[in-house]
Write an enzyme that holds these catalytic residues in place. Structure first.
Site, short mmCIF file in Angstrom:
data_model
loop_
_atom_site.label_atom_id
_atom_site.label_comp_id
_atom_site.label_asym_id
_atom_site.label_seq_id
_atom_site.Cartn_x
_atom_site.Cartn_y
_atom_site.Cartn_z
N ARG A 89 38.18 29.50 37.04
CA ARG A 89 36.75 29.46 36.67
C ARG A 89 36.58 29.34 35.15
O ARG A 89 35.61 28.80 34.69
CB ARG A 89 36.12 30.78 37.15
CG ARG A 89 34.65 30.70 37.47
CD ARG A 89 34.07 32.08 37.83
NE ARG A 89 34.89 32.89 38.66
CZ ARG A 89 34.81 32.94 39.99
NH1 ARG A 89 33.92 32.22 40.62
NH2 ARG A 89 35.61 33.73 40.68
N TYR A 90 37.50 29.93 34.39
CA TYR A 90 37.40 29.96 32.93
C TYR A 90 38.62 29.24 32.36
O TYR A 90 39.68 29.25 32.98
CB TYR A 90 37.40 31.41 32.43
CG TYR A 90 36.39 32.31 33.08
CD1 TYR A 90 35.07 32.34 32.66
CD2 TYR A 90 36.77 33.15 34.14
CE1 TYR A 90 34.14 33.19 33.26
CE2 TYR A 90 35.84 34.00 34.74
CZ TYR A 90 34.54 34.01 34.29
OH TYR A 90 33.63 34.84 34.89
N ARG A 93 42.06 31.58 31.82
CA ARG A 93 42.60 32.51 32.82
C ARG A 93 42.35 32.01 34.24
O ARG A 93 41.38 31.29 34.48
CB ARG A 93 42.01 33.90 32.65
CG ARG A 93 40.51 33.98 32.65
CD ARG A 93 40.07 35.18 31.78
NE ARG A 93 38.65 35.41 31.82
CZ ARG A 93 37.78 34.80 31.02
NH1 ARG A 93 38.19 33.86 30.18
NH2 ARG A 93 36.50 35.08 31.08
N CYS A 102 44.03 44.68 52.29
CA CYS A 102 43.66 45.79 51.40
C CYS A 102 44.00 47.11 52.07
O CYS A 102 44.07 47.18 53.31
CB CYS A 102 42.16 45.78 51.11
SG CYS A 102 41.59 44.29 50.30
N CYS A 106 36.15 47.87 51.85
CA CYS A 106 34.93 48.41 51.26
C CYS A 106 33.74 47.70 51.88
O CYS A 106 33.75 46.47 52.01
CB CYS A 106 34.97 48.20 49.75
SG CYS A 106 36.52 48.77 49.02
N CYS A 109 32.24 44.76 49.83
CA CYS A 109 33.20 43.84 49.21
C CYS A 109 32.64 42.43 49.05
O CYS A 109 32.08 41.86 49.98
CB CYS A 109 34.47 43.78 50.05
SG CYS A 109 35.66 42.59 49.40
N ARG A 111 34.45 39.83 48.75
CA ARG A 111 35.31 38.89 49.48
C ARG A 111 35.45 39.32 50.94
O ARG A 111 36.46 39.06 51.58
CB ARG A 111 36.70 38.80 48.82
CG ARG A 111 36.66 38.25 47.42
CD ARG A 111 37.97 37.58 47.00
NE ARG A 111 37.78 37.01 45.68
CZ ARG A 111 38.29 37.52 44.55
NH1 ARG A 111 39.07 38.57 44.61
NH2 ARG A 111 38.04 36.95 43.41
N ASP A 270 27.50 42.29 44.33
CA ASP A 270 27.33 40.85 44.58
C ASP A 270 26.51 40.62 45.84
O ASP A 270 26.37 41.51 46.69
CB ASP A 270 28.70 40.19 44.71
CG ASP A 270 29.44 40.19 43.38
OD1 ASP A 270 28.84 39.73 42.39
OD2 ASP A 270 30.60 40.66 43.33
N ASP A 307 28.26 38.77 38.22
CA ASP A 307 28.88 37.50 38.50
C ASP A 307 27.76 36.58 38.95
O ASP A 307 27.16 36.80 40.01
CB ASP A 307 29.92 37.66 39.62
CG ASP A 307 31.32 37.42 39.10
OD1 ASP A 307 31.55 36.33 38.56
OD2 ASP A 307 32.15 38.33 39.24
N LYS A 314 30.97 35.53 34.92
CA LYS A 314 30.47 36.88 34.68
C LYS A 314 29.70 36.93 33.36
O LYS A 314 30.16 36.38 32.37
CB LYS A 314 31.69 37.80 34.53
CG LYS A 314 31.74 38.92 35.51
CD LYS A 314 32.98 39.75 35.23
CE LYS A 314 33.79 39.93 36.49
NZ LYS A 314 34.64 38.84 36.86
S1 SF4 Z 1 36.53 45.56 47.13
FE1 SF4 Z 1 37.24 44.09 48.68
S2 SF4 Z 1 39.13 43.25 47.81
FE2 SF4 Z 1 38.71 45.18 46.73
S3 SF4 Z 1 39.82 46.77 47.92
FE3 SF4 Z 1 37.70 46.73 48.67
S4 SF4 Z 1 37.85 45.35 50.44
FE4 SF4 Z 1 39.66 44.96 49.22
#
Ligand code: SF4
Length: 347
Positions: A89-90, A93, A102, A106, A109, A111, A270, A307, A314
């Site tokens: 994206r940048y 990096r 994971c 979460c 999340c 993603r 997000d 973001d 960001k």
């Molecule tokens: S925020 Fe998303 S990528 Fe990060 S640990 Fe939690 S579930 Fe996994």
């Protein structure tokens, strides 16, 4: 079994969801992955409907509601992915995403559509192609290894990736983003630490959202990493009912700094599908940071960032203390809210 709760049945058995909620949670779990490590489950008070740890990990039916503006790829990873496992994206990096698993999943999340136990890891040919992409671009200075959670990889695999990145002359920094040291601290073993050894600077950005997560085991895992010479950064997501309070956020940031973790980012939530119930309005986020500015050490101040949806990167969205006057002078607000001219008028 590692004690991680992975299904609605596990959650019901552990007393984290009421039996009558099981059917609705099954519907959420069919859409988005579920995992709560034993360490995090032990922190939840099942009798507290507003428990801040449960809010992060125990699924809720609100996740099935999709609000306007929410999307499957909220930060536009896809748009900037020239090949599998790379997001560029940048200019200086790239993200390298070797794994989609994971230790916990979460509920907020960004993603959430791609992480999960069924999420694909890069195979050897794909990883080689991703490393080659980095090798062939001298403008890349930093590689951010993320996922999923890269510290879920076996130490042998991790060692191979670190060694390959360490051998690329134009790279200056290898940065890992991980929830592991806090939510699954037992994974920070001597083998894992040894796998991270490199001649280049290796940073780890540790994700934590509530002071209760900073257990003695989490402190110990971070101690091991710091002792190995790995600088730690903190990243936190601003979450409704978890840390949207200056006192809670201050306690978290002070806790992180005391663990030698420098707070780096406070992320605005997000626009991931089904996460509106956990998002804090930006104005409230700015007010929280205003309340902390001046009252709390600068070491404990993260940069509040958004973001920009669609993959535009960001940007800092913290409160501003400066306004131009239009004649080359400025109005600057002090931490008490009083405005001053800058430079001051001659007396
Ligand atoms: S925020 Fe998303 S990528 Fe990060 S640990 Fe939690 S579930 Fe996994």
């Amino acid at each position: 079994m590692d004690g991680t709760l992975r299904t609605p049945a596990d959650l019901a058995e552990a007393g984290l969801i009421a039996p009558e909620r099981r059917a609705e949670i099954e519907r959420v779990a069919a859409e988005f992955s579920v995992a709560i490590t034993a360490e995090m489950a032990a922190l939840i008070d099942p009798a507290d409907p507003a428990d801040p740890i449960a809010a992060q990990f125990v699924p809720r039916s609100a996740e099935l509601r999709v609000e306007a503006g929410e999307r499957c790829d909220p930060i536009g990873d896809e748009r900037h992915s020239p090949l599998k496992g790379i997001v560029h994206r940048y200019p200086d990096r790239v993200l390298l995403k070797p794994i989609h698993v994971c230790p916990v999943y979460c509920r907020f999340c960004f993603r959430r559509e791609v992480v999960g136990p069924g999420g694909e890891a890069l195979n050897q040919a794909e990883l080689d192609a991703a490393l080659d992409y980095i090798r062939r671009r001298p403008a890349i200075w930093e590689v951010i290894v993320t996922g999923g959670d890269p510290l879920m990889m076996a130490p042998r695999r991790l060692r191979e990736i670190v060694a390959a990145l360490d051998a690329i002359p134009h790279l200056g920094v290898i940065r890992f983003h991980s929830r592991v040291p806090v939510v699954d601290p037992g994974r920070v073993t001597p083998e894992l630490v040894e796998a991270l050894a490199a001649s280049k600077a290796v940073f780890i950005a540790v994700h934590a959202n509530h002071p209760r997560e900073l257990t003695e085991a989490a402190r110990e895992s971070c101690r091991i990493l710091v002792k190995a010479g790995i600088p730690l950064l903190g990243q936190t997501v601003l979450l409704k009912g978890v840390n949207d309070d200056p006192a809670v956020l201050t306690q978290l940031m002070r806790g992180l700094v005391a663990m030698r973790i420098k707070p780096y980012y406070l992320h605005q939530g997000d626009l991931a599908r089904g996460t509106a119930h956990l998002r804090v309005p930006i104005g409230e986020g700015q007010a929280i940071l205003r309340a902390m500015r001046g009252a709390v050490s600068g070491l404990c101040q993260p940069s509040y960032v958004l973001d920009v949806p669609g993959g535009h990167g960001k940007v800092p969205i913290g409160p501003s203390y400066l306004e131009p006057e239009g004649d080359g002078t400025w109005q600057v607000e002090d931490v008490g809210g009083v405005r001053h001219r800058y430079p001051p008028e001659e007396r």
